[in-house]
Design a protein around this motif. Structure first.
Motif, PDB file in Angstrom:
ATOM      1  N   GLU A 128      10.389  -6.111   4.739  1.00 50.26           N
ATOM      2  CA  GLU A 128      10.104  -6.179   3.307  1.00 50.26           C
ATOM      3  C   GLU A 128       9.604  -4.853   2.746  1.00 50.26           C
ATOM      4  N   TYR A 129       8.790  -4.149   3.487  1.00 50.77           N
ATOM      5  CA  TYR A 129       8.199  -2.908   2.985  1.00 50.77           C
ATOM      6  C   TYR A 129       8.910  -1.669   3.515  1.00 50.77           C
ATOM      7  N   TYR A 130      10.143  -1.816   3.986  1.00 44.43           N
ATOM      8  CA  TYR A 130      10.926  -0.675   4.431  1.00 44.43           C
ATOM      9  C   TYR A 130      12.069  -0.352   3.484  1.00 44.43           C
ATOM     10  N   ARG A 131      12.367  -1.221   2.535  1.00 45.27           N
ATOM     11  CA  ARG A 131      13.471  -1.026   1.612  1.00 45.27           C
ATOM     12  C   ARG A 131      13.036  -1.354   0.194  1.00 45.27           C
ATOM     13  N   GLY A 132      13.790  -0.871  -0.747  1.00 46.36           N
ATOM     14  CA  GLY A 132      13.605  -1.253  -2.138  1.00 46.36           C
ATOM     15  C   GLY A 132      12.390  -0.637  -2.806  1.00 46.36           C
ATOM     16  N   HIS A 133      11.809  -1.389  -3.721  1.00 50.66           N
ATOM     17  CA  HIS A 133      10.740  -0.892  -4.587  1.00 50.66           C
ATOM     18  C   HIS A 133       9.465  -0.546  -3.799  1.00 50.66           C
ATOM     19  N   PHE A 134       9.165  -1.299  -2.727  1.00 50.47           N
ATOM     20  CA  PHE A 134       7.903  -1.111  -2.018  1.00 50.47           C
ATOM     21  C   PHE A 134       8.020  -0.209  -0.788  1.00 50.47           C
ATOM     22  N   ALA A 135       9.129   0.484  -0.609  1.00 54.76           N
ATOM     23  CA  ALA A 135       9.304   1.314   0.592  1.00 54.76           C
ATOM     24  C   ALA A 135       8.331   2.483   0.576  1.00 54.76           C
ATOM     25  N   HIS A 136       7.808   2.799   1.762  1.00 53.03           N
ATOM     26  CA  HIS A 136       6.969   3.983   1.865  1.00 53.03           C
ATOM     27  C   HIS A 136       7.686   5.009   2.697  1.00 53.03           C
TER      28      HIS A 136
END
Length: 136
Positions: A128-136
């Motif tokens: 979830e936090y590797y792609r899109g709006h929330f990627a770091h």
């Protein structure tokens, strides 16, 4: 925190004594097996807690903050971890798990559909936090 490990060891001993008495009194295989599994589960949790605490004490160069009788609550302050503020993926995982369960009852085609949905929603949660709006 070592008290928690010994609490589970005590629980395992209690279940063991209960298991022996239950077997001698009833000769029932089902309840004896269930109590035997409870012995194993409590012992496993106690073993894990015991050795995790030992590893944390070694990394901390002494007892943990919650084991220090002179310690303050603020001694253990700091970052605990990252918790997602909002996520739709657990809902999708739950729905796909319900579909898998219904598939066991109603048909294998629904089971396979639910299994594919569970796999996709689990991948979505993990990344979830590797792609899109929330990627770091």
């Amino acid at each position: 925190m070592r008290v928690q490990a010994f609490m589970f060891y005590g629980t395992a001993l209690f279940f063991l004594a209960t298991d022996v008495v239950y077997w001698l009194w009833s000769k029932d295989w089902t309840g004896t097996t269930a109590l035997g599994l409870a012995v194993g589960l409590a012992g496993l949790i106690g073993f894990y807690a015991h050795f995790t605490i030992r590893r944390l004490e070694r990394a901390n160069n002494g007892p943990l903050y919650e084991d220090d009788p002179q310690g303050d609550i603020a001694d253990a302050a700091g970052e605990v971890g990252f918790f997602s503020p909002h996520s739709w993926w657990p809902l999708y995982i739950g729905l796909s798990a319900a579909t898998v369960s219904l598939g066991i009852v109603f048909g294998w085609w629904l089971f396979m559909f639910g299994l594919a949905a569970a796999l996709l929603s689990t991948i979505g949660l993990v990344f979830e936090y590797y792609r899109g709006h929330f990627a770091h």
